[in-house]
Design a protein around this motif. Sequence first.
Motif, PDB file in Angstrom:
ATOM      1  N   GLY A  76      34.844  20.250 -76.117  1.00 57.09           N
ATOM      2  CA  GLY A  76      35.251  21.092 -74.984  1.00 57.09           C
ATOM      3  C   GLY A  76      36.319  21.154 -74.344  1.00 57.09           C
ATOM      4  N   ASN A  77      36.680  22.005 -73.672  1.00 53.71           N
ATOM      5  CA  ASN A  77      37.983  22.197 -72.821  1.00 53.71           C
ATOM      6  C   ASN A  77      37.887  23.271 -71.929  1.00 53.71           C
ATOM      7  OD1 ASN A  77      40.852  21.224 -72.802  1.00 53.71           O
ATOM      8  ND2 ASN A  77      41.456  22.869 -74.058  1.00 53.71           N
ATOM      9  N   THR A  78      38.510  23.031 -70.654  1.00 55.34           N
ATOM     10  CA  THR A  78      38.542  23.917 -69.505  1.00 55.34           C
ATOM     11  C   THR A  78      39.858  24.587 -69.222  1.00 55.34           C
ATOM     12  OG1 THR A  78      38.755  22.527 -67.681  1.00 55.34           O
ATOM     13  CG2 THR A  78      36.465  22.699 -68.683  1.00 55.34           C
ATOM     14  N   ASP A  79      40.360  25.370 -68.130  1.00 55.56           N
ATOM     15  CA  ASP A  79      41.566  25.776 -67.913  1.00 55.56           C
ATOM     16  C   ASP A  79      41.975  25.016 -66.616  1.00 55.56           C
ATOM     17  OD1 ASP A  79      39.722  26.784 -65.867  1.00 55.56           O
ATOM     18  OD2 ASP A  79      40.520  28.888 -66.142  1.00 55.56           O
ATOM     19  N   LYS A  80      41.366  23.944 -66.107  1.00 57.38           N
ATOM     20  CA  LYS A  80      41.317  23.099 -65.274  1.00 57.38           C
ATOM     21  C   LYS A  80      42.700  22.163 -65.385  1.00 57.38           C
ATOM     22  CE  LYS A  80      36.498  22.825 -63.700  1.00 57.38           C
ATOM     23  NZ  LYS A  80      36.805  23.836 -62.487  1.00 57.38           N
ATOM     24  N   LYS A  81      43.313  21.699 -64.378  1.00 52.55           N
ATOM     25  CA  LYS A  81      44.565  20.738 -64.511  1.00 52.55           C
ATOM     26  C   LYS A  81      43.771  19.486 -64.986  1.00 52.55           C
ATOM     27  CE  LYS A  81      47.596  23.081 -61.383  1.00 52.55           C
ATOM     28  NZ  LYS A  81      48.385  22.857 -59.829  1.00 52.55           N
ATOM     29  N   PRO A  82      44.961  18.814 -65.685  1.00 51.42           N
ATOM     30  CA  PRO A  82      44.429  17.557 -66.265  1.00 51.42           C
ATOM     31  C   PRO A  82      44.324  16.294 -65.235  1.00 51.42           C
ATOM     32  CG  PRO A  82      46.542  18.365 -67.494  1.00 51.42           C
ATOM     33  CD  PRO A  82      46.158  19.265 -66.386  1.00 51.42           C
ATOM     34  N   GLY A  83      43.207  15.630 -65.232  1.00 50.23           N
ATOM     35  CA  GLY A  83      42.856  14.829 -64.188  1.00 50.23           C
ATOM     36  C   GLY A  83      41.485  15.389 -63.215  1.00 50.23           C
ATOM     37  N   SER A  84      41.286  16.674 -63.571  1.00 49.46           N
ATOM     38  CA  SER A  84      40.375  17.318 -62.816  1.00 49.46           C
ATOM     39  C   SER A  84      39.018  16.927 -63.363  1.00 49.46           C
ATOM     40  CB  SER A  84      40.519  19.075 -62.631  1.00 49.46           C
ATOM     41  OG  SER A  84      41.846  19.322 -62.187  1.00 49.46           O
ATOM     42  N   ILE A  85      38.144  16.698 -62.384  1.00 55.70           N
ATOM     43  CA  ILE A  85      36.879  16.361 -62.805  1.00 55.70           C
ATOM     44  C   ILE A  85      36.014  17.613 -62.906  1.00 55.70           C
ATOM     45  CG2 ILE A  85      34.544  15.549 -61.595  1.00 55.70           C
ATOM     46  CD1 ILE A  85      36.304  13.304 -60.025  1.00 55.70           C
ATOM     47  N   VAL A  86      35.274  17.663 -64.016  1.00 52.13           N
ATOM     48  CA  VAL A  86      34.664  18.847 -64.592  1.00 52.13           C
ATOM     49  C   VAL A  86      33.375  18.927 -64.302  1.00 52.13           C
ATOM     50  CG1 VAL A  86      34.143  20.186 -66.675  1.00 52.13           C
ATOM     51  CG2 VAL A  86      36.238  19.463 -66.306  1.00 52.13           C
ATOM     52  N   GLU A  87      32.797  17.605 -64.192  1.00 55.56           N
ATOM     53  CA  GLU A  87      31.140  17.530 -64.075  1.00 55.56           C
ATOM     54  C   GLU A  87      31.137  15.978 -63.497  1.00 55.56           C
ATOM     55  OE1 GLU A  87      27.768  18.669 -63.917  1.00 55.56           O
ATOM     56  OE2 GLU A  87      28.663  19.708 -65.619  1.00 55.56           O
ATOM     57  N   ALA A  88      30.410  15.923 -62.461  1.00 55.02           N
ATOM     58  CA  ALA A  88      29.964  14.846 -61.750  1.00 55.02           C
ATOM     59  C   ALA A  88      28.379  14.650 -61.267  1.00 55.02           C
ATOM     60  CB  ALA A  88      31.012  14.584 -60.251  1.00 55.02           C
ATOM     61  N   ASP A  89      27.720  14.249 -62.223  1.00 58.58           N
ATOM     62  CA  ASP A  89      26.225  14.468 -62.139  1.00 58.58           C
ATOM     63  C   ASP A  89      25.938  13.104 -62.637  1.00 58.58           C
ATOM     64  OD1 ASP A  89      23.380  15.239 -63.657  1.00 58.58           O
ATOM     65  OD2 ASP A  89      23.635  16.280 -61.566  1.00 58.58           O
ATOM     66  N   PRO A  90      24.856  12.397 -62.146  1.00 57.20           N
ATOM     67  CA  PRO A  90      24.394  11.272 -62.567  1.00 57.20           C
ATOM     68  C   PRO A  90      23.559  11.261 -64.145  1.00 57.20           C
ATOM     69  CG  PRO A  90      23.800  11.638 -60.232  1.00 57.20           C
ATOM     70  CD  PRO A  90      24.359  12.764 -60.749  1.00 57.20           C
ATOM     71  N   LYS A  91      23.143  12.603 -64.235  1.00 60.60           N
ATOM     72  CA  LYS A  91      22.145  12.780 -65.361  1.00 60.60           C
ATOM     73  C   LYS A  91      23.250  13.271 -66.720  1.00 60.60           C
ATOM     74  CE  LYS A  91      17.959  14.078 -63.358  1.00 60.60           C
ATOM     75  NZ  LYS A  91      16.919  15.203 -63.486  1.00 60.60           N
ATOM     76  N   LYS A  92      24.401  14.109 -66.366  1.00 63.47           N
ATOM     77  CA  LYS A  92      25.380  14.613 -67.230  1.00 63.47           C
ATOM     78  C   LYS A  92      26.406  13.704 -67.182  1.00 63.47           C
ATOM     79  CE  LYS A  92      23.887  19.333 -66.244  1.00 63.47           C
ATOM     80  NZ  LYS A  92      24.386  20.761 -66.149  1.00 63.47           N
ATOM     81  N   GLY A  93      26.805  12.971 -66.320  1.00 57.16           N
ATOM     82  CA  GLY A  93      27.889  12.045 -66.481  1.00 57.16           C
ATOM     83  C   GLY A  93      29.090  12.454 -65.686  1.00 57.16           C
ATOM     84  N   LEU A  94      30.233  11.616 -65.662  1.00 57.78           N
ATOM     85  CA  LEU A  94      31.494  11.858 -64.882  1.00 57.78           C
ATOM     86  C   LEU A  94      32.621  12.499 -65.994  1.00 57.78           C
ATOM     87  CD1 LEU A  94      33.169  12.068 -62.535  1.00 57.78           C
ATOM     88  CD2 LEU A  94      33.484   9.547 -62.801  1.00 57.78           C
ATOM     89  N   ILE A  95      32.914  13.565 -66.171  1.00 57.87           N
ATOM     90  CA  ILE A  95      33.664  14.058 -67.190  1.00 57.87           C
ATOM     91  C   ILE A  95      34.966  14.903 -66.514  1.00 57.87           C
ATOM     92  CG2 ILE A  95      33.612  16.115 -68.876  1.00 57.87           C
ATOM     93  CD1 ILE A  95      30.430  16.061 -69.070  1.00 57.87           C
ATOM     94  N   VAL A  96      36.037  14.369 -67.236  1.00 58.70           N
ATOM     95  CA  VAL A  96      37.287  14.753 -66.595  1.00 58.70           C
ATOM     96  C   VAL A  96      38.177  15.574 -67.719  1.00 58.70           C
ATOM     97  CG1 VAL A  96      39.366  13.756 -65.712  1.00 58.70           C
ATOM     98  CG2 VAL A  96      37.308  12.390 -65.762  1.00 58.70           C
ATOM     99  N   GLN A  97      38.869  16.447 -67.232  1.00 58.71           N
ATOM    100  CA  GLN A  97      39.830  17.389 -68.076  1.00 58.71           C
ATOM    101  C   GLN A  97      40.927  16.559 -68.466  1.00 58.71           C
ATOM    102  OE1 GLN A  97      39.527  20.626 -69.445  1.00 58.71           O
ATOM    103  NE2 GLN A  97      41.314  19.906 -70.560  1.00 58.71           N
ATOM    104  N   THR A  98      41.403  16.325 -69.675  1.00 59.19           N
ATOM    105  CA  THR A  98      42.660  15.955 -70.061  1.00 59.19           C
ATOM    106  C   THR A  98      43.907  16.836 -70.431  1.00 59.19           C
ATOM    107  OG1 THR A  98      42.129  15.346 -72.435  1.00 59.19           O
ATOM    108  CG2 THR A  98      41.168  13.768 -70.838  1.00 59.19           C
ATOM    109  N   GLY A  99      44.780  16.449 -70.851  1.00 58.97           N
ATOM    110  CA  GLY A  99      46.122  17.350 -71.346  1.00 58.97           C
ATOM    111  C   GLY A  99      45.319  18.218 -72.546  1.00 58.97           C
ATOM    112  N   ARG A 100      44.326  17.662 -73.209  1.00 63.37           N
ATOM    113  CA  ARG A 100      43.772  18.502 -74.412  1.00 63.37           C
ATOM    114  C   ARG A 100      42.312  17.753 -74.516  1.00 63.37           C
ATOM    115  NH1 ARG A 100      46.978  18.241 -78.526  1.00 63.37           N
ATOM    116  NH2 ARG A 100      45.391  16.841 -79.740  1.00 63.37           N
TER     117      ARG A 100
END
Length: 314
Positions: free
Chosen positions: A253-277
Amino acid sequence: MKLIFAGTPDFAVLSLRKLYNNDQIEIKAVITQPDRRQGRGKKVQYPPVKKEALNLELKVMQPQNINDDDFIREIEKMDIDLIVVVAYGQILSKKILNMPHYGCINLHASLLPVYRGSSPIQQAIMDGRKKTGVTTMFMDKGLDTGDIIYQKEVEIKRNYNAGDLHDRLAQIGADLLDKTLTDLSRNDLTRRKQNESKASYTNKLSKEDGLIDWEKTNQKLYYFVKAMNPWPGSFTYLNGQLLKIFEAEPIKGNTDKKPGSIVEADPKKGLIVQTGRGLLKLNKLQLAGRKKMSSSDFLRGNKIEQDIKFEDKE
């Protein structure tokens, strides 16, 4: 065979123990780095090799500078056959290298000439290598440039962090060093020059080197987190607080958010961060002043809004 063993960190402990238990070897002394004051209380801490040497009732020497003339004279009085060096931490002068009858032998945690220097274990993981190994070599005045004696290849398993690989290489290295000295005593060694065209170098790591650069790809950060665990540890900042990351995994997966931005923060889905790619899922972490925990447990006790961005400073 009368020898001096020079080493300092945990990596060298098994080698010292192995040689101590070899009936054909007499360890005349153990040279290690001076004691250091560490931790919040600044208590004096013995190097791991010193602790082991004292347990084995061996003579311990801790010069500030191993190449000091007065200290060299002390070594000369011992009439030794060999000096064995395992992650000692100081460069030996030509005078010391030429002193023993058999010279000086070093155990290094890579397949030389790749990853010369101070952090070969971390660098092998950071580079995503599938294999690394250990090398015994005759020492010369260069940095890990001497003639190779033996090498042993080791698989870097997918679940290995730097601590796991360290322990594996320390054990295999101790066995290889023991074989090297046994064959040396029988005059049954060959030596070969290193291929300088394939040489690479690693630097000494500091705590600051663990700072996460979110501009890197998710795959590179996956290797980085493993390489920095357990020391110096990878970290970032969340709302001005230090956040240590111990385990992570790249996910699709990938988003258009800036690197280091939190994409998901849910106890069930986890803590997911956007990187440079790509995306990186953080699985085990520790907020400053708190205990280490899974990201699920962390998120149950800490509400984090999406789009918050991890920072590179407080």
